[in-house]
Structures are given as structure tokens and as C-alpha cells.
Write a protein that holds these residues in place. Sequence first.
Motif, PDB file in Angstrom:
ATOM      1  N   SER A  52       5.188  22.671  -8.625  1.00 20.47           N
ATOM      2  CA  SER A  52       4.090  21.900  -9.200  1.00 20.47           C
ATOM      3  C   SER A  52       4.210  20.415  -8.829  1.00 20.47           C
ATOM      4  CB  SER A  52       4.076  22.076 -10.714  1.00 20.47           C
ATOM      5  OG  SER A  52       3.340  21.065 -11.329  1.00 20.47           O
ATOM      6  N   LEU A  53       5.442  19.872  -8.917  1.00 18.61           N
ATOM      7  CA  LEU A  53       5.651  18.470  -8.553  1.00 18.61           C
ATOM      8  C   LEU A  53       5.287  18.227  -7.088  1.00 18.61           C
ATOM      9  CD1 LEU A  53       9.094  17.731 -10.297  1.00 18.61           C
ATOM     10  CD2 LEU A  53       6.879  16.798 -10.946  1.00 18.61           C
ATOM     11  N   LEU A  54       5.722  19.161  -6.214  1.00 14.82           N
ATOM     12  CA  LEU A  54       5.495  18.968  -4.774  1.00 14.82           C
ATOM     13  C   LEU A  54       4.013  19.024  -4.440  1.00 14.82           C
ATOM     14  CD1 LEU A  54       8.334  21.069  -3.174  1.00 14.82           C
ATOM     15  CD2 LEU A  54       8.034  18.600  -3.118  1.00 14.82           C
ATOM     16  N   ILE A  55       3.333  20.061  -4.958  1.00  7.32           N
ATOM     17  CA  ILE A  55       1.923  20.216  -4.603  1.00  7.32           C
ATOM     18  C   ILE A  55       1.133  19.027  -5.150  1.00  7.32           C
ATOM     19  CG2 ILE A  55       1.138  21.616  -6.572  1.00  7.32           C
ATOM     20  CD1 ILE A  55      -0.386  23.310  -4.626  1.00  7.32           C
ATOM     21  N   SER A  56       1.491  18.561  -6.356  1.00  9.17           N
ATOM     22  CA  SER A  56       0.767  17.423  -6.930  1.00  9.17           C
ATOM     23  C   SER A  56       1.014  16.164  -6.114  1.00  9.17           C
ATOM     24  CB  SER A  56       1.211  17.167  -8.368  1.00  9.17           C
ATOM     25  OG  SER A  56       1.222  18.348  -9.099  1.00  9.17           O
ATOM     26  N   PHE A  57       2.280  15.960  -5.733  1.00  6.47           N
ATOM     27  CA  PHE A  57       2.593  14.762  -4.962  1.00  6.47           C
ATOM     28  C   PHE A  57       1.803  14.737  -3.648  1.00  6.47           C
ATOM     29  CE2 PHE A  57       4.739  12.180  -1.884  1.00  6.47           C
ATOM     30  CZ  PHE A  57       5.210  11.102  -2.606  1.00  6.47           C
ATOM     31  N   THR A  58       1.839  15.857  -2.919  1.00  6.03           N
ATOM     32  CA  THR A  58       1.174  15.833  -1.607  1.00  6.03           C
ATOM     33  C   THR A  58      -0.341  15.719  -1.760  1.00  6.03           C
ATOM     34  OG1 THR A  58       1.337  18.240  -1.596  1.00  6.03           O
ATOM     35  CG2 THR A  58       2.935  17.066  -0.290  1.00  6.03           C
ATOM     36  N   MET A  59      -0.920  16.400  -2.760  1.00  7.86           N
ATOM     37  CA  MET A  59      -2.369  16.285  -2.933  1.00  7.86           C
ATOM     38  C   MET A  59      -2.757  14.861  -3.317  1.00  7.86           C
ATOM     39  SD  MET A  59      -3.613  19.818  -4.703  1.00  7.86           S
ATOM     40  CE  MET A  59      -5.330  19.383  -4.585  1.00  7.86           C
ATOM     41  N   ALA A  60      -1.946  14.234  -4.188  1.00  5.33           N
ATOM     42  CA  ALA A  60      -2.271  12.877  -4.617  1.00  5.33           C
ATOM     43  C   ALA A  60      -2.143  11.894  -3.458  1.00  5.33           C
ATOM     44  CB  ALA A  60      -1.375  12.464  -5.778  1.00  5.33           C
ATOM     45  N   ALA A  61      -1.056  12.031  -2.678  1.00  2.00           N
ATOM     46  CA  ALA A  61      -0.815  11.073  -1.604  1.00  2.00           C
ATOM     47  C   ALA A  61      -1.913  11.116  -0.555  1.00  2.00           C
ATOM     48  CB  ALA A  61       0.546  11.344  -0.952  1.00  2.00           C
ATOM     49  N   GLY A  76       0.825  -1.210   0.000  1.00  2.22           N
ATOM     50  CA  GLY A  76       0.000   0.000   0.000  1.00  2.22           C
ATOM     51  C   GLY A  76       0.856   1.256   0.000  1.00  2.22           C
ATOM     52  N   LEU A  77       1.915   1.218   0.807  1.00  2.00           N
ATOM     53  CA  LEU A  77       2.836   2.356   0.863  1.00  2.00           C
ATOM     54  C   LEU A  77       3.482   2.581  -0.499  1.00  2.00           C
ATOM     55  CD1 LEU A  77       4.225   4.330   2.931  1.00  2.00           C
ATOM     56  CD2 LEU A  77       6.042   2.653   3.109  1.00  2.00           C
ATOM     57  N   TYR A  78       3.926   1.466  -1.117  1.00  2.00           N
ATOM     58  CA  TYR A  78       4.569   1.544  -2.427  1.00  2.00           C
ATOM     59  C   TYR A  78       3.582   2.079  -3.473  1.00  2.00           C
ATOM     60  CZ  TYR A  78       6.339  -0.113  -6.878  1.00  2.00           C
ATOM     61  OH  TYR A  78       6.739  -0.177  -8.184  1.00  2.00           O
ATOM     62  N   ARG A  79       2.339   1.550  -3.450  1.00  2.00           N
ATOM     63  CA  ARG A  79       1.341   2.025  -4.417  1.00  2.00           C
ATOM     64  C   ARG A  79       1.068   3.514  -4.236  1.00  2.00           C
ATOM     65  NH1 ARG A  79      -1.288  -3.195  -3.843  1.00  2.00           N
ATOM     66  NH2 ARG A  79      -2.320  -2.384  -1.994  1.00  2.00           N
ATOM     67  N   THR A  80       1.001   3.964  -2.972  1.00  2.00           N
ATOM     68  CA  THR A  80       0.742   5.386  -2.718  1.00  2.00           C
ATOM     69  C   THR A  80       1.854   6.246  -3.316  1.00  2.00           C
ATOM     70  OG1 THR A  80      -0.259   4.715  -0.638  1.00  2.00           O
ATOM     71  CG2 THR A  80       0.187   7.050  -0.912  1.00  2.00           C
ATOM     72  N   ALA A  81       3.119   5.816  -3.077  1.00  2.00           N
ATOM     73  CA  ALA A  81       4.255   6.597  -3.573  1.00  2.00           C
ATOM     74  C   ALA A  81       4.272   6.601  -5.098  1.00  2.00           C
ATOM     75  CB  ALA A  81       5.556   6.022  -3.019  1.00  2.00           C
ATOM     76  N   MET A  82       4.088   5.410  -5.684  1.00  2.00           N
ATOM     77  CA  MET A  82       4.083   5.254  -7.141  1.00  2.00           C
ATOM     78  C   MET A  82       3.026   6.159  -7.772  1.00  2.00           C
ATOM     79  SD  MET A  82       5.863   3.537  -8.968  1.00  2.00           S
ATOM     80  CE  MET A  82       5.970   3.420 -10.705  1.00  2.00           C
ATOM     81  N   MET A  83       1.791   6.041  -7.241  1.00  2.00           N
ATOM     82  CA  MET A  83       0.677   6.818  -7.767  1.00  2.00           C
ATOM     83  C   MET A  83       0.974   8.314  -7.671  1.00  2.00           C
ATOM     84  SD  MET A  83      -2.969   7.082  -5.838  1.00  2.00           S
ATOM     85  CE  MET A  83      -2.354   8.060  -4.469  1.00  2.00           C
ATOM     86  N   SER A  84       1.510   8.749  -6.520  1.00  4.82           N
ATOM     87  CA  SER A  84       1.735  10.180  -6.324  1.00  4.82           C
ATOM     88  C   SER A  84       2.823  10.704  -7.256  1.00  4.82           C
ATOM     89  CB  SER A  84       2.107  10.461  -4.878  1.00  4.82           C
ATOM     90  OG  SER A  84       1.165   9.861  -4.030  1.00  4.82           O
TER      91      SER A  84
END
Lengths: 299, 267
Positions: free
Chosen positions: A219-228, A73-81
Motif C-alpha cells: 500500500s505504501l509503495l503503490i501510494s508513493f508511486t501514484m502520488a509522485a 521541487g524534488l524535495y516537495r515531491t518526495a515529501m508529498m508522496s
Amino acid sequence: MSTIALAAPAVMPAAPARTSAYVVLAPSCLVLTMFFALPMGVMIGMSFTDGETLAPTFAHYQRFFSDGLSLAGLYRTAMMSILVALSVTVLGYPIAYFLARSRSRWRAVVFALALAPELAGVVLRTYGWLIILEDRGFINDALMNLGLVASPLPLSKNLFAVVVGLTHVVLPFGILSLTTSIQGIDPNLERAAQMLGASRLSVVRHVILPLSVPGIVSSLLISFTMAASAYATPALLGGARFKVLATMIYEQVLFYIDWRFAAVMAVALLVMMLTVSFLGIRYEARRSARRSNREGERS
Amino acid sequence: MNRVLACLFWLAVGLVLLFITLPLAVVVAASLSPSSAVTFLPWEWTLDWYGALLTDRWLQPFLLSVRIATLVAAISGVLGILAAYAIVYERIPGATAIMAGLLSPLSVPQIVKGVAIVLFLSIIGLQGILGTPALIAAHVVLALPFVTRMAATSLANFDGNLDRAAQSLGATKRQRLQHIVLPMIKPGVLSGVTFAFIISFNNIPLSVFLVRPGDTTLPIAVINYLEYSLDPVMAAVNVASMIFILAVIFLFEKIGGFSAQLHGGSK
């Protein structure tokens, strides 16, 4: 944020009315203590204590890191984000460049189209993608009617669907931070490069892209945190087949009623997000240090 | 070469705009389609699905969401103004640290705040307030930092000379607050309050932990329904709630919200 409070020399109270100031501040502090600070403290405490004896223990964390399901689950979250962060930035860049540079009357239209979805709410947009990507949805229906595929393509309930849905949710925020950054680049630099014979492509590659790196990073940071931290989109588009930390936390609380394990997962998600934000803050600090160094050398 | 590049650029812009608008267009089309299977573009139109919304099944969650969002907007509006007043106007000692504390919930993901609140209430034996009271409290925690920040920005930006002029002309503090400070920060506070209403009305990650059977907000009712059916009623619900949100924004805007602020109303 905190600079707002500092940069307020404008107003001068006649006489210090300290007590009343503390009194009016009290309700906000009370609400945030009762429904934010205490709950966070208790949750973090729970993740480190035994359910029966309340003795301090790392057992829940050991379980988290030895359990294949949680790690997956952790890996999927990171991958997806990461994928969402990349696709938001790549898709957002042309729009942001257009918004930052265009003076045509289409600018307002593109601006409205790019940002309006934000008002529609996450469920509506996710539902739209469900209709489009489902086994019997828009795309598969069209492909099967045209006889291009015999059985539906697996477009929903997987990483692909979640990344598409989240990219759509996060895109306006990516576009905004990229636009701000590109607007800050002096257009004369582009003109100068062109006058000196650089092709459009090399202007983009050697002038615009390098100078907009700060915008790309934010942009990368905000997208990553919103996705995660997104819940609804992974829940609906990923379903039971593609679980991420956010949906797993929900399951732990409401189906397995394993509060301490839910607390561990929530702490893991929080640590992941804070780490990424911290890297962003450090990057920003280094960049402004470099800039002030350069300016120091020049003067 | 340059022309090819320009074409590619326009193609990219067009495709991304298509990507952005497609799901919205699909939902609107589905909500007007007479067929109950949500498939290809419908060629006939009906408003039947919107009629199906006027039943208790959807009206009750809708009304609960409106009630909660209204209370959240009002509470966080009042608390936000008070906090910004203490920090920016009165400039109490430690203002920076207090502001950072008040904004700290912003750095925690909503789902983490949600699970923390539900665990906390369960541990201290307050499961009884799950449902509407817990939803209101949690949404206030979510909205308050935004409202406080917007109120603080308006307060910090407004011209203190007006306040000093009134003071030197003999206005009491109460008169100044009522006739100068509050009207000046109204646009900022109103846009904060509108934002609070919208994030409460649309909220999922916090609400999902705090709803109770019979006490379900609209977005939660919608995602619960979506788990097992995609029928066009869903499209109608979503389009209707988007229209509602637009109406709310329009209403607040009429009272004197953001565009006044965008055009320098708070300066």
C-alpha cells in the motif's frame, strides 16, 4: 505478468505458424517503439547532450542539482508522496480490515462506497476538494459564518491541500492491496489469541498488524508511486505556490520551452519512482526467500 | 475496553467513508445549486448549469474526447488481441521477454511518457501531428499494455481441451479461432477495451502536452477553465462526464463484459 505467458500450457497450435505470429505482433511493437521506446531514448539522450553542439554533457544535471528551485521541487515531491503514502495506509487500514473480515450485509455497501470514487475521475474529485478547501469554500465559509475565524484558514494551494486531494485519489488502491493482504491471514490465529486471553487491542497489535506488513508495504509503495507521478491534483490544488516535479516539467516544456531541462526533471522523477519500486521488489524477494528458508527447516 | 475499541473502529470506518464521499457529494450539490458562488449547501435546485453544457464550448471537447476514446479502445483492442494471440496462443520464442517489453510502458509515469512524446515529435519535426493524431497514439501506448495483459490472461486461462477437441473433430484453425478462441476470450478483451476507453476519456497527464488550441479534450478543457473559475458549470461538466462513463461501462457490461468474467465466464 510475464508468468501469464509461461503458465499457458493449455493451447497447442497444430503446426508452428511462426511467420504469421510475428506479423500479428508487429503492429503493437511498431506503435510502442514509435511512441514509447524511441521517445524515451531520445528524451534520456537529450538530458545528457548539449543543446547547440549535441556534445555529451552533464551540465543539465549539474544545473538541476545546484539550482535551489529544482531541488525544492524534488524535495516537495518526495515529501508529498511520503505523506500521501502514510495517510492512505492509515486511513485505508480500518476499511480494509472491515472488508476482509466482515460478513455483514453492509460489506457490499462499504465496498461500493470505498471504490466507486475511482469511476468519477481525478478532475471531479479534485474539483470537489477545491470547493471544500478554497479560501471562500465550504469549510472556510462555514467557519466564518459561525464566527469561529476572522479570516479564511490557508487550506488550499499548499502541501496540505495536495496531500488531502491525492490521498483521496489513491485511497481505493491502498484499500485493495491492504484488503487482499488481511484476507490472507488465517482468522483462526485471531480466534486462538482471543481464546488464550489476549485483549482485542493486543490481538490487533501482536497478530494482525505484524502479519499484514506485506500489505502495508505494498500500500505504501503503490501510494508513493501514484502520488509522485500525479499531475492534475498537484496542478489544481497546489497551484503556483506548491510546485512538484510533475507540474514543473509541464512548465519547462510549455512556458520556458527548455526541453533539455524538462528531460532532466523527467529522468529525475523516473529514477525516483524506479528506485522505490526496486526497493519494493527487493523486499518482496527477501520475504519469499525467508519464507522458503523457514519451510525448508521445517521439513 | 473491547467495546470502546469497537466503537473507535466503527467511528474510524465512518469517518473514512465520509472523507471518501464528501467531495463527490459536494460536486453533485454544487451542480444543482442556483447560486453562482459555490458555497454552503444549497437549499434550492436548478438544472440551468447542465443546460449551459449544451454549447460548443463544452460539446466540442466532449465529442473530441469520445472520438479519441472510441478509436483508442478499438485500436488497442485489436492490437492487444493480436499480440496476446502471438505470445500466448502461438507461443513464439522469447514470449516472456516480448511480453515484458509490451508491458514496460506501465512502469513509466504518464507525465514522463507525455513529455518524452512531445520532445520526440518536436525534435524529429513532426509537431504537425500534435493534436488528435498524437493524442490517439499516446493514449494507445497507455492503454495497450492493459488490454494486452487482459487478453493474454483470458487466453492463458481458457480450457485448451476445447480447442484440441475442435481440432480433432476436423475444425480448421480459422474455424477454431472464430468459433472457440474469440468467444472464449471476449469478456476479458471487452473489459480491457472498456478500461482503454475510460483511461483515454479521463486522461490528463499525457493529453496536457499533446492538445492544440481547437483540438482540446474534455478533461483538459475542464482543468484550463478551473485555473480561473470555480463556477458550478464545472460541477455540471464533471457530473455529466461521470454519468457518461457509467453509461459506457453499463453498455459494455450489457455486451458481455466483466461480470461474466467475474463469474468465471472465461474459464
